[in-house]
Write an enzyme that holds these catalytic residues in place. Structure first.
Site, PDB file in Angstrom:
ATOM      1  N   SER A  74      33.630  46.653  34.356  1.00  0.00           N
ATOM      2  CA  SER A  74      33.085  45.335  34.074  1.00  0.00           C
ATOM      3  C   SER A  74      32.722  45.205  32.587  1.00  0.00           C
ATOM      4  O   SER A  74      33.609  45.292  31.737  1.00  0.00           O
ATOM      5  CB  SER A  74      31.887  45.085  34.994  1.00  0.00           C
ATOM      6  OG  SER A  74      31.456  43.761  34.963  1.00  0.00           O
ATOM      7  N   HIS A 112      33.815  43.613  43.515  1.00  0.00           N
ATOM      8  CA  HIS A 112      33.730  43.853  42.075  1.00  0.00           C
ATOM      9  C   HIS A 112      33.909  45.337  41.806  1.00  0.00           C
ATOM     10  O   HIS A 112      33.064  46.156  42.149  1.00  0.00           O
ATOM     11  CB  HIS A 112      32.368  43.378  41.571  1.00  0.00           C
ATOM     12  CG  HIS A 112      32.224  43.415  40.077  1.00  0.00           C
ATOM     13  ND1 HIS A 112      33.187  42.965  39.211  1.00  0.00           N
ATOM     14  CD2 HIS A 112      31.196  43.861  39.289  1.00  0.00           C
ATOM     15  CE1 HIS A 112      32.782  43.106  37.961  1.00  0.00           C
ATOM     16  NE2 HIS A 112      31.575  43.651  37.985  1.00  0.00           N
ATOM     17  N   ASP A 147      38.071  39.546  42.779  1.00  0.00           N
ATOM     18  CA  ASP A 147      36.834  39.998  42.152  1.00  0.00           C
ATOM     19  C   ASP A 147      35.985  38.800  41.725  1.00  0.00           C
ATOM     20  O   ASP A 147      36.417  37.989  40.908  1.00  0.00           O
ATOM     21  CB  ASP A 147      37.175  40.855  40.933  1.00  0.00           C
ATOM     22  CG  ASP A 147      35.970  41.569  40.333  1.00  0.00           C
ATOM     23  OD1 ASP A 147      34.846  41.049  40.440  1.00  0.00           O
ATOM     24  OD2 ASP A 147      36.164  42.649  39.751  1.00  0.00           O
TER      25      ASP A 147
END
Length: 500
Positions: free
Chosen positions: A212, A467, A440
């Protein structure tokens, strides 16, 4: 303390002197030892007790333009290779504000008997401002978070006045030991820290795993130190070609898609709290939460659940398909007047431990983003909030997106130090790997594709609705491909797909 307006020049100047001499930092020896006393909360204390884990810290300049000045300490945790290590895998779990120490400690049992630790030390780091690293960023206490006496976040932060923005900046400046400490936490400094870490870990080239926000750090590192890369895995890749407002629009559009999917799952039960038609689920959600907007609900531990807490719980639950039944159950209980399940989801989204400690630090998250992204005007920010309500109707409540919101960073004591979009002029790079999940809700698949194209990376597309994928999704397909790359720099063939 000097007025905040007097400090706006910090970190803004471009040094005219030659490249600073960092030799004293690059030549330091790391003193690895036990992890006793390193944890900052009870949950981590238990995880860090694993006798196979080792901890230390590395010294870095607080300000890279003045390396002779004040210093920061970056906390490190190592799970040593089972044999003679051929190098280190540096890990960042995302955020901003994710603790690499906590992530490595939590995943250590998986790694201990796996392929990676046959060849590599696994090293997690707490970026400056986070966890065990110093100086720390501190704006509000855990008790104030419990009481809701802090900036709140759903689609945007709930800052609606110049006074609120000034209070936030003042609290963060004073709590962090001064503006110099607070404004040092931006990503441009963290990337420089990563190269110091590479050197002191004894690696000629960096092997890195970032999730991320950690994919932003990895991609930024690649553009600044392209000759120092061995391997980069960027899981949940962030779109490099979007401004912050455009990124938020894309992100909330996908979160709306996942909420619609959740509503469709709920409708299959025949007695769904969101109704039988997923197309009207956002309206039903508003009906469920409107009483909480008007009057927060008392909880068993003496706290109150308000609408911002409800949306924190829902959003956190959307990030993993496995949590969707929990969101449905919590909404059902909330409509019946019971806030406890939603409170548990809200607490999970902040990493709040049973003893009231917040392990996911929103203070650091704000501080990093304030140093990374340009500030919009109040008019632009309010218009942006209304745009988010249009692309994601689940947020279309006056209290969440209909007010005259303004940037939470309006009064920050220094301007941003990063470009927006944040990835430009990418040089030719070694073989890298981007992992992107099709559904996601945190970092969109389109963004992962764009990041892979920008870096010339191989792309592993993963079918799923959560995610992050490697180690997080229980997919042997994903885990084997990622580890084959990290160990032998063997990228997957074009078009290979996995599923969660």
């Amino acid at each position: 303390m000097a007025p905040l307006t007097a400090l706006t020049g910090l970190a803004a100047c471009t040094p005219s002197t030659p490249t600073p001499d960092l030799s004293s930092y690059l030549e330091q020896d790391l003193d690895w030892g036990t992890c006793d006393g390193v944890a900052t909360n009870a949950v981590d204390e238990e995880l860090f007790a694993n006798p196979d884990l080792e901890c230390t810290s590395a010294e870095v300049p607080l300000d890279y333009t003045e390396p002779e000045g004040e210093t920061a300490q970056v906390a490190l945790m190592r799970l040593p290779a089972r044999g003679e290590a051929e190098g280190s895998l540096l890990v960042n779990p995302g955020g901003p504000a994710g603790s690499g120490l906590s992530f490595v400690a939590a995943q250590a049992p998986t790694w201990q008997d796996g392929r990676l630790t046959e060849r590599l030390d696994i090293v997690g780091f707490d970026p400056r401002g986070v966890g065990a690293s110093t100086p720390s960023v501190d704006c509000y206490s855990d008790e104030e978070y419990d009481a809701g006496e802090v900036p709140r976040f759903a689609a945007v932060w709930d800052v609606t006045s110049a006074d609120q923005a000034e209070e936030l900046a003042t609290r963060c400046t004073e709590g962090s030991g001064g503006a110099e400490n607070l404004v040092s936490v931006g990503s441009t400094n963290v990337v420089k820290d990563m190269d110091v870490l590479r050197e002191v870990l004894g690696d000629d080239e960096l092997t890195y795993l970032g999730y991320s926000y950690g994919s932003e750090l990895g991609a930024m590192y690649a553009t600044e130190y392209p000759d120092n890369i061995r391997a980069l895995v960027l899981d949940g890749g962030v779109a490099p070609d979007l401004t912050l407002p455009d990124f938020r629009v894309s992100q909330l559009a996908v979160q709306q898609d996942r909420f619609d999917d959740l509503a469709a799952l709920c409708a299959e039960s025949g007695d769904c709290v969101l109704g039988d038609d997923p197309r009207t689920a956002s309206d039903r959600l508003h009906e469920i939460v409107q009483p909480v907007v008007e009057s927060p609900v008392a909880t068993d531990d003496g706290r109150e659940l308000d609408v911002w807490d409800v949306y924190a719980g829902i959003i956190g639950g959307l990030f993993s398909e496995a949590k969707w039944p929990d969101v449905i159950s919590a909404l059902t209980a909330l409509e019946d007047g019971d806030p406890e399940e939603m409170l548990a989801l809200r607490d999970a989204s902040f990493g709040r431990t049973p003893d009231g400690v917040y392990t996911i630090d929103a203070d650091v998250n704000i501080a990093v983003r304030c140093m990374d992204y340009p500030r919009s005007t109040p008019q632009e920010h309010a218009a942006h909030a209304r745009e988010l309500a249009e692309v994601a109707p689940m947020f279309d409540l006056e209290v969440l997106t209909g007010q005259d919101f303004r940037s939470e960073c309006d009064a920050w004591p220094a301007p941003p130090t990063r470009e927006d979009p944040w990835l430009t002029d990418v040089p030719e790079l070694p073989e890298t790997l981007v992992v992107s999940v099709t559904g996601d809700p945190g970092t969109t698949h389109d963004g992962g594709v764009a990041l892979a194209e920008a870096l010339g990376s191989s792309l592993l597309t993963v079918e799923g609705k959560q995610h992050g994928a490697y180690l997080l999704g229980g997919s042997r397909c994903v885990d084997e491909i990622v580890e084959a790359y990290l160990i032998d720099i063997r990228t997957p063939p074009d078009g290979v797909r996995c599923s969660l």
